[in-house]
Scaffold this motif. Structure first.
Motif, mmCIF file in Angstrom:
data_model
loop_
_atom_site.group_PDB
_atom_site.id
_atom_site.type_symbol
_atom_site.label_atom_id
_atom_site.label_comp_id
_atom_site.label_asym_id
_atom_site.label_seq_id
_atom_site.Cartn_x
_atom_site.Cartn_y
_atom_site.Cartn_z
ATOM 1 N N ASP A 103 0.824 -1.215 0.000
ATOM 2 C CA ASP A 103 0.000 0.000 0.000
ATOM 3 C C ASP A 103 0.855 1.261 0.000
ATOM 4 O OD1 ASP A 103 -2.128 -1.717 0.040
ATOM 5 O OD2 ASP A 103 -2.584 -1.447 2.169
ATOM 6 N N GLY A 104 1.996 1.203 0.680
ATOM 7 C CA GLY A 104 2.893 2.360 0.727
ATOM 8 C C GLY A 104 3.906 2.368 -0.400
ATOM 9 N N HIS A 105 3.957 1.286 -1.198
ATOM 10 C CA HIS A 105 4.825 1.195 -2.373
ATOM 11 C C HIS A 105 6.302 1.361 -2.010
ATOM 12 C CE1 HIS A 105 0.878 1.822 -4.065
ATOM 13 N NE2 HIS A 105 0.847 3.058 -3.605
ATOM 14 N N ARG A 106 6.712 0.686 -0.934
ATOM 15 C CA ARG A 106 8.094 0.817 -0.465
ATOM 16 C C ARG A 106 8.521 -0.483 0.202
ATOM 17 N NH1 ARG A 106 11.850 4.765 0.457
ATOM 18 N NH2 ARG A 106 10.453 6.252 -0.561
ATOM 19 N N ALA A 129 2.402 3.849 -7.000
ATOM 20 C CA ALA A 129 1.338 2.988 -7.527
ATOM 21 C C ALA A 129 1.882 1.598 -7.818
ATOM 22 C CB ALA A 129 0.738 3.585 -8.801
ATOM 23 N N ASN A 130 1.009 0.596 -7.723
ATOM 24 C CA ASN A 130 1.357 -0.780 -8.068
ATOM 25 C C ASN A 130 0.897 -1.051 -9.498
ATOM 26 O OD1 ASN A 130 2.443 -1.456 -5.518
ATOM 27 N ND2 ASN A 130 0.392 -1.740 -4.691
ATOM 28 N N THR A 181 2.978 -6.979 3.170
ATOM 29 C CA THR A 181 1.680 -6.567 3.706
ATOM 30 C C THR A 181 0.993 -5.622 2.730
ATOM 31 O OG1 THR A 181 2.678 -4.698 4.878
ATOM 32 C CG2 THR A 181 2.473 -6.772 6.094
ATOM 33 N N GLY A 182 -0.321 -5.459 2.907
ATOM 34 C CA GLY A 182 -1.065 -4.504 2.091
ATOM 35 C C GLY A 182 -2.313 -5.119 1.494
ATOM 36 N N ALA A 183 -3.248 -4.240 1.151
ATOM 37 C CA ALA A 183 -4.523 -4.693 0.583
ATOM 38 C C ALA A 183 -4.408 -5.022 -0.895
ATOM 39 C CB ALA A 183 -5.584 -3.606 0.793
ATOM 40 N N ASP A 184 -3.434 -4.422 -1.582
ATOM 41 C CA ASP A 184 -3.294 -4.620 -3.026
ATOM 42 C C ASP A 184 -2.627 -5.958 -3.331
ATOM 43 O OD1 ASP A 184 -4.493 -2.247 -3.514
ATOM 44 O OD2 ASP A 184 -2.712 -1.198 -4.248
#
Length: 404
Positions: free
Chosen positions: A257-260, A343-344, A373-376
């Protein structure tokens, strides 16, 4: 034995067929020929004591002949008196160890006789008498083999499991697992768990309850020779061994989600980089959960058709770090630089700049965990898709053992 016995190829007896050898001093030869019975229905033989003073010695061996059925322990029985020593040696220098019973009458090997092996049995009783017997086991018509990870004498990350993939199906899982002996330098708690590899083959992994402690030395002694893996599986005809060491405590934390992503060593962040994960909402999304770095593959050709994504891409990709069998990597993706950090938009991998990918590639090692982790995401890394056992709770993992 089980229904696996018909798979043993039996051969006609030869000049080397199982027999009881009588080796006595010349002066006692006539007495040995007339006074001792040989090769009876129980496979027994008798002889005078080696010094000519002790009583006659007669043993029987549970396996005999030129095509004895393998997979069973060797049992040596003394007609009278007590056994002092028994040795069972194989034709190529191996040996079966065993124990003498409390009454001194029988000796039983700790391991089973292996297929296609010639054995010599030598027994001595408490009065100095001795006897010798030989037998050969039938060859296996089908042999099961395995592949092991990690490699021999390697240093790996704190999430690396011991992973065994079998060439053929394993029905007798408990017998196989019992023969896989793991020892560690610090008594690490762990468990075997059976699963299906991404290839569809049977596989068993040994993972610790928690990440390994750095510096732990791990040894696997796979004492499999002579074990029947069951219907359609075949026999093992050799043992295997593996030793490796756990390196520094490194964890790559990935925030979709944070793209990092960031690399942490011994609890301290040592690298951070903007990245772009897989495009959400379909097959191009990345996996979440803990993925373990399987291998560092350098520059490789990536083609979308090999992972079921049609003709979306066909590229030479630098600093490729494999995370799953299904094709998720961390790697350099300069063509996607406009999305790094915001962005992913990849086809499932974790893409970075050349410089950041190079820096990460130079510091991580196989066995390092990538905690994603993350929703994407399109779901959690499955246990057989690479090394996904860390996504199973410890209690659930233990139930996958065939011995619990």
């Amino acid at each position: 034995m089980s229904s696996a016995r018909p798979r043993i190829r039996r051969t006609a007896p030869t000049g080397r067929s199982a027999r009881l050898a009588l080796t006595v001093p010349a002066a006692l030869l006539a007495a040995a020929l007339t006074g001792c019975s040989g090769g009876g229905a129980a496979g027994s033989a008798a002889r005078e004591g080696g010094d000519g003073k002790g009583p006659g010695t007669s043993i029987s061996v549970s396996l005999r002949g030129a095509a004895a059925v393998p997979g069973e322990p060797v049992k040596v029985t003394l007609a009278r008196g007590k056994l002092k020593t028994v040795s069972v040696t194989a034709g190529e220098g191996g040996a079966l160890t065993g124990k003498i019973s409390a009454d001194g009458r029988t000796w039983t090997s700790e391991r089973a006789a292996a297929p296609g092996t010639a054995y010599t049995v030598e027994a001595e009783d408490a009065d100095g008498g001795s006897d010798t017997a030989t037998f050969t086991t039938a060859e296996a018509e089908k042999v099961n083999k395995l592949s092991l990870a990690p490699g021999k004498n390697t240093t790996v990350g704190i999430a690396q499991p011991l992973s065994v993939v079998f060439d053929h199906p394993v029905k007798n899982k408990a017998a196989v697992e019992k023969a896989l002996k793991v020892s560690t330098s610090n008594r690490t708690e762990g468990s075997w768990g059976w699963l299906q590899d991404y290839s569809g083959k049977d596989r068993v992994d040994w993972r610790p309850k928690e990440y390994w402690k750095p510096g732990t030395k791990v040894t696997l002694a796979a004492e499999l020779n002579g074990i029947d893996t069951g219907a359609d599986g075949g026999w093992f005809v050799r043992d295997y061994a593996r030793t490796f060491t756990i390196g520094a405590a490194q964890v790559v934390k990935v925030d979709l989600d944070g793209h990092r992503l960031s690399l942490h060593r011994d609890g301290r962040q040592v690298l951070t980089a903007p990245m772009s994960g897989g495009t959400p909402g379909g097959d191009k999304a990345s996996w979440r959960g803990t993925a373990v770095l399987m291998s560092k593959e350098g520059t490789i050709n990536m083609r979308s058709e090999t992972v079921g994504l049609g003709d979306a891409y066909d590229k030479m990709v630098d600093y490729s770090m494999r995370l799953t069998w299904s094709g998720m990597y961390a790697h350099a993706a300069p063509w996607n630089s406009g999305y790094f950090g915001n962005a992913n938009r990849s086809s499932g991998c974790l893409g970075m700049s050349d410089a950041d990918a190079s820096a990460l590639y130079g510091q991580v090692r196989a066995g390092d965990p990538f905690e994603i982790t993350g929703a994407d995401a399109k779901g959690t890394v499955a246990e057989g898709n690479g090394y996904g056992a860390w996504n199973v709770s410890w209690s659930d993992w233990q139930t996958k053992s065939a011995l619990k």
